[in-house]
Design a protein around this motif. Structure first.
Motif, PDB file in Angstrom:
ATOM      1  N   UNK A   1       0.839  -1.197   0.000  1.00 18.17           N
ATOM      2  CA  UNK A   1       0.000   0.000   0.000  1.00 18.17           C
ATOM      3  C   UNK A   1       0.873   1.245   0.000  1.00 18.17           C
ATOM      4  N   UNK A   2       0.508   2.197  -0.865  1.00 16.84           N
ATOM      5  CA  UNK A   2       1.249   3.454  -0.919  1.00 16.84           C
ATOM      6  C   UNK A   2       0.584   4.456   0.016  1.00 16.84           C
ATOM      7  N   UNK A   3       1.298   4.978   1.012  1.00 15.85           N
ATOM      8  CA  UNK A   3       0.672   5.949   1.910  1.00 15.85           C
ATOM      9  C   UNK A   3       0.255   7.208   1.161  1.00 15.85           C
ATOM     10  N   UNK A   4      -0.902   7.735   1.504  1.00 15.73           N
ATOM     11  CA  UNK A   4      -1.371   8.979   0.887  1.00 15.73           C
ATOM     12  C   UNK A   4      -0.717  10.141   1.622  1.00 15.73           C
ATOM     13  N   UNK A   5       0.108  10.878   0.913  1.00 12.21           N
ATOM     14  CA  UNK A   5       0.836  11.987   1.511  1.00 12.21           C
ATOM     15  C   UNK A   5       0.548  13.266   0.746  1.00 12.21           C
ATOM     16  N   UNK A   6       0.239  14.306   1.465  1.00 14.45           N
ATOM     17  CA  UNK A   6       0.078  15.600   0.825  1.00 14.45           C
ATOM     18  C   UNK A   6       1.406  16.017   0.201  1.00 14.45           C
ATOM     19  N   UNK A   7       1.336  16.614  -0.956  1.00 13.69           N
ATOM     20  CA  UNK A   7       2.490  17.125  -1.694  1.00 13.69           C
ATOM     21  C   UNK A   7       3.265  16.039  -2.447  1.00 13.69           C
TER      22      UNK A   7
END
Length: 418
Positions: A94-100
């Protein structure tokens, strides 16, 4: 037997040129491949994008098992996971959802371009509409080139990162396809080297879709994609790297509004395909509609007469095998010698389609008459000037003299044809 491919040290933006020059990508590994990301390695988005494209190509085209070895607890390991490198290499994670952050995304069809761009605009959370417009426009053009022209069996990989403290968006797109030279060669047979292809691709109205005889007379929007991206980046004090095969061009915008440019030649093979790195500055974009109109105006002028726009100005003389370098200082203001060197050395080299650089190092404010003697005949009669001739190390006064001679040659040509 497993082949280890190791990445180490610092691979930041300042290391891109040296990395390109010296990296040897193993195209024919024996057995499985293990990509080793050493502890302490600093990775920029461009590096992870190239590794993703390379690893996917090994697996999907070369049918090689690819594994990645890294420390997930390290800052580099966390960045690798945030940008989605393991997932791009086939790991089920799973790819973490990160702002920017916009993680590595594979693009293979035109239908995938807009959803990716919309996702990019949403995830980067840009609060500046002008920067967002520039980003969307540039991404569309770069990805369209991958889908329409690269012939890449893996498509292309794209990533984007916004650095709020610096106000910079960095976009990287990479494919492993036929490369610019091959893409352009059918329409432009004179493009027989990677250096020529890079230079030619950044001119207005150059497209693999049209024959070379149609240069300057194409449909309004044909062949403007890479030209517009280059102009947007440089005019907004950003940066644009474009690499294909054994050559890379670095284009940047200076604070005074001028454009800087230099070419780098790979010493160990280069990149199999094409990649682009685009850097846009939030505080320098200005009004995007106005910026885009400026680009259109330049392209329109090029359609009327391409002579001035074919002049390739470089900040330094590149080191390229087979390059003919003419040191203009050796015959400074000697118009007779300039004409002789033009006829005996420069024109024959251009006829052979060799790469030629006129190095103006040490020349201060070259006179109009001297530049005329050296270059008027080149602008008027040399058919390969647009792909083979560059000017390096010229001061602003000399640049203006060269442009004036180019414009004069164009005007003369127009009067003859009237």
């Amino acid at each position: 037997m497993t082949t280890q491919i190791t990445f180490q040290g610092i691979l930041g933006d300042r290391q891109l040129l040296n990395f390109f020059k010296g990296r040897n990508w193993n195209d024919n590994p024996s057995g499985p491949v293990e990509i080793v990301i050493e502890q302490g390695l600093h990775l920029s988005p461009w590096a992870t994008t190239l590794i993703a494209a390379y690893g996917a190509w090994l697996h999907e085209v070369r049918d090689v098992d690819v594994h990645i070895d890294y420390d997930p607890s390290s800052p580099t390991g966390k960045f690798i996971e945030n940008i989605g490198l393991p997932s791009a290499l086939g790991y089920d994670c799973e790819i973490p959802i990160r702002r920017n952050y916009v993680p590595l995304t594979k693009i293979t069809t035109s239908k995938e371009i807009k959803p990716f761009i919309d996702k990019t605009a949403e995830l980067l959370d840009l609060d500046d509409s002008e920067l967002a417009d520039a980003l969307k426009y540039s991404l569309t053009e770069l990805l369209r080139n991958v889908v329409q022209h690269s012939k890449s069996r893996i498509g292309g990989f794209a990533s984007a990162v916004f650095y709020p403290t610096k106000g910079i968006v960095e976009i990287t797109i990479a494919d492993i396809g036929c490369g610019l030279r091959h893409s352009l060669h059918e329409a432009y047979p004179e493009i027989n080297r990677d250096e020529k292809a890079l230079r030619f691709a950044l001119l207005p109205h150059v497209s693999g879709t049209f024959a070379s005889g149609n240069y300057g007379n194409m449909k309004d929007n044909a062949g403007l994609g890479l030209f517009f991206v280059k102009e947007i980046a440089s005019r907004a004090y950003g940066g644009f790297f474009l690499a294909s095969g054994s050559s890379l061009v670095d284009v940047w915008g200076n604070k005074d509004g001028s454009m800087g440019k230099k070419y780098v030649s790979a010493e160990r093979g280069g990149w199999r395909g094409t990649f682009a790195v685009l850097q846009l500055r939030k505080d320098s974009i200005g009004e995007f509609d106005s910026l885009l109109q400026t680009c259109r105006d330049i392209a329109a002028e090029a359609r009327k007469s391409d002579k001035e726009f074919l002049v390739d100005f470089l900040d330094e003389t590149p080191v390229i095998n087979g390059l003919h370098v003419i040191q203009v200082k050796e015959f400074d203001e000697d118009v007779e010698e300039a004409a002789k060197i033009r006829d005996d050395k420069i024109i024959p080299a251009l006829i052979r389609e060799d790469l030629v650089v006129l190095d103006f190092s040490g020349i201060r404010a070259a006179t109009q008459s001297f530049v005329h003697a050296l270059m008027y005949k080149l602008f008027k009669d040399a058919p390969t000037i647009k792909s083979c001739l560059s000017i390096s190390c010229a001061d602003n006064a000399s640049i203006q003299a060269i442009k004036a001679v180019a414009a004069y040659a164009a005007a003369e040509e127009k009067n003859v044809g009237a």
